[in-house]
Motif scaffolding. Structure first.
Motif, mmCIF file in Angstrom:
data_model
loop_
_atom_site.group_PDB
_atom_site.id
_atom_site.type_symbol
_atom_site.label_atom_id
_atom_site.label_comp_id
_atom_site.label_asym_id
_atom_site.label_seq_id
_atom_site.Cartn_x
_atom_site.Cartn_y
_atom_site.Cartn_z
ATOM 1 N N LEU A 21 29.571 38.764 49.886
ATOM 2 C CA LEU A 21 30.247 39.933 49.316
ATOM 3 C C LEU A 21 30.862 40.789 50.413
ATOM 4 O O LEU A 21 32.013 41.212 50.309
ATOM 5 N N VAL A 25 34.856 41.641 50.803
ATOM 6 C CA VAL A 25 35.346 43.019 50.736
ATOM 7 C C VAL A 25 36.058 43.434 52.024
ATOM 8 O O VAL A 25 37.125 44.044 51.989
ATOM 9 N N LYS A 93 23.587 43.484 39.180
ATOM 10 C CA LYS A 93 24.498 43.652 38.052
ATOM 11 C C LYS A 93 24.483 45.061 37.474
ATOM 12 O O LYS A 93 25.458 45.482 36.851
ATOM 13 N N TRP A 97 28.358 49.998 42.055
ATOM 14 C CA TRP A 97 29.514 49.308 42.619
ATOM 15 C C TRP A 97 29.888 48.111 41.750
ATOM 16 O O TRP A 97 31.062 47.889 41.467
ATOM 17 N N PHE A 98 28.924 47.338 41.296
ATOM 18 C CA PHE A 98 29.178 46.150 40.496
ATOM 19 C C PHE A 98 29.781 46.506 39.138
ATOM 20 O O PHE A 98 30.638 45.784 38.624
ATOM 21 N N ARG A 99 29.360 47.609 38.561
ATOM 22 C CA ARG A 99 29.786 47.977 37.202
ATOM 23 C C ARG A 99 31.157 48.639 37.154
ATOM 24 O O ARG A 99 31.678 48.908 36.070
ATOM 25 N N ARG A 100 31.747 48.900 38.281
ATOM 26 C CA ARG A 100 33.074 49.530 38.277
ATOM 27 C C ARG A 100 34.108 48.639 37.615
ATOM 28 O O ARG A 100 33.994 47.411 37.629
ATOM 29 N N PRO A 101 35.154 49.261 37.087
ATOM 30 C CA PRO A 101 36.232 48.446 36.503
ATOM 31 C C PRO A 101 36.947 47.659 37.599
ATOM 32 O O PRO A 101 37.017 48.093 38.734
ATOM 33 N N THR A 102 37.447 46.497 37.248
ATOM 34 C CA THR A 102 38.241 45.702 38.176
ATOM 35 C C THR A 102 39.702 45.862 37.821
ATOM 36 O O THR A 102 40.057 46.141 36.674
ATOM 37 N N TYR A 103 40.523 45.679 38.818
ATOM 38 C CA TYR A 103 41.959 45.840 38.621
ATOM 39 C C TYR A 103 42.671 44.559 39.025
ATOM 40 O O TYR A 103 42.263 43.878 39.941
ATOM 41 N N SER A 104 43.736 44.254 38.324
ATOM 42 C CA SER A 104 44.481 43.044 38.614
ATOM 43 C C SER A 104 45.959 43.289 38.382
ATOM 44 O O SER A 104 46.349 44.006 37.469
ATOM 45 N N ASN A 105 46.784 42.672 39.220
ATOM 46 C CA ASN A 105 48.233 42.745 39.046
ATOM 47 C C ASN A 105 48.744 41.582 38.198
ATOM 48 O O ASN A 105 49.928 41.486 37.960
#
Length: 106
Positions: A21, A25, A93, A97-105
């Motif tokens: 990880l 990062v 889990k 930090w793990f529970r944050r939303p993920t972003y994608s283009n």
């Protein structure tokens, strides 16, 4: 694991996942086991004094000027030198930090 043996393979997997990880990062390894960096043994600092570990990373490389508190907590929990105190997969889990939303283009 580090001193020659590991009885808890799940804890070993969590430790390894923590290292991976960090690499994903920051695009850098968190320490070199057999090499000091600018006179600092980063592995020993991580195992004995995480606060000084992060301070040393910041001094060595400006890339670590700001590391999110939630990431530090997760990484330190995943790499705790005591397998009995190391995070479980459930703790990973449920970490902030793990529970944050993920972003994608995509």
């Amino acid at each position: 694991m580090i001193n020659g043996g590991c009885e808890d393979m799940k804890a070993l997997d969590i430790y390894s996942a923590g290292i991976i990880l960090f690499l994903l990062v920051f695009r850098k390894v968190p320490y070199y086991e057999t090499k000091k960096v600018q006179g600092r043994d980063l592995f020993k600092l991580l195992m004995t004094n995480p606060t000084k570990y992060w301070e040393a990373l910041q001094r060595i490389s400006g890339d670590f000027e700001y590391v999110d508190r939630d990431f530090k907590e997760l990484f330190e929990g995943m790499t705790n030198p005591d397998p009995k105190k190391r995070f479980t997969i459930e703790q990973v889990k449920s970490s902030n930090w793990f529970r944050r939303p993920t972003y994608s283009n995509i």
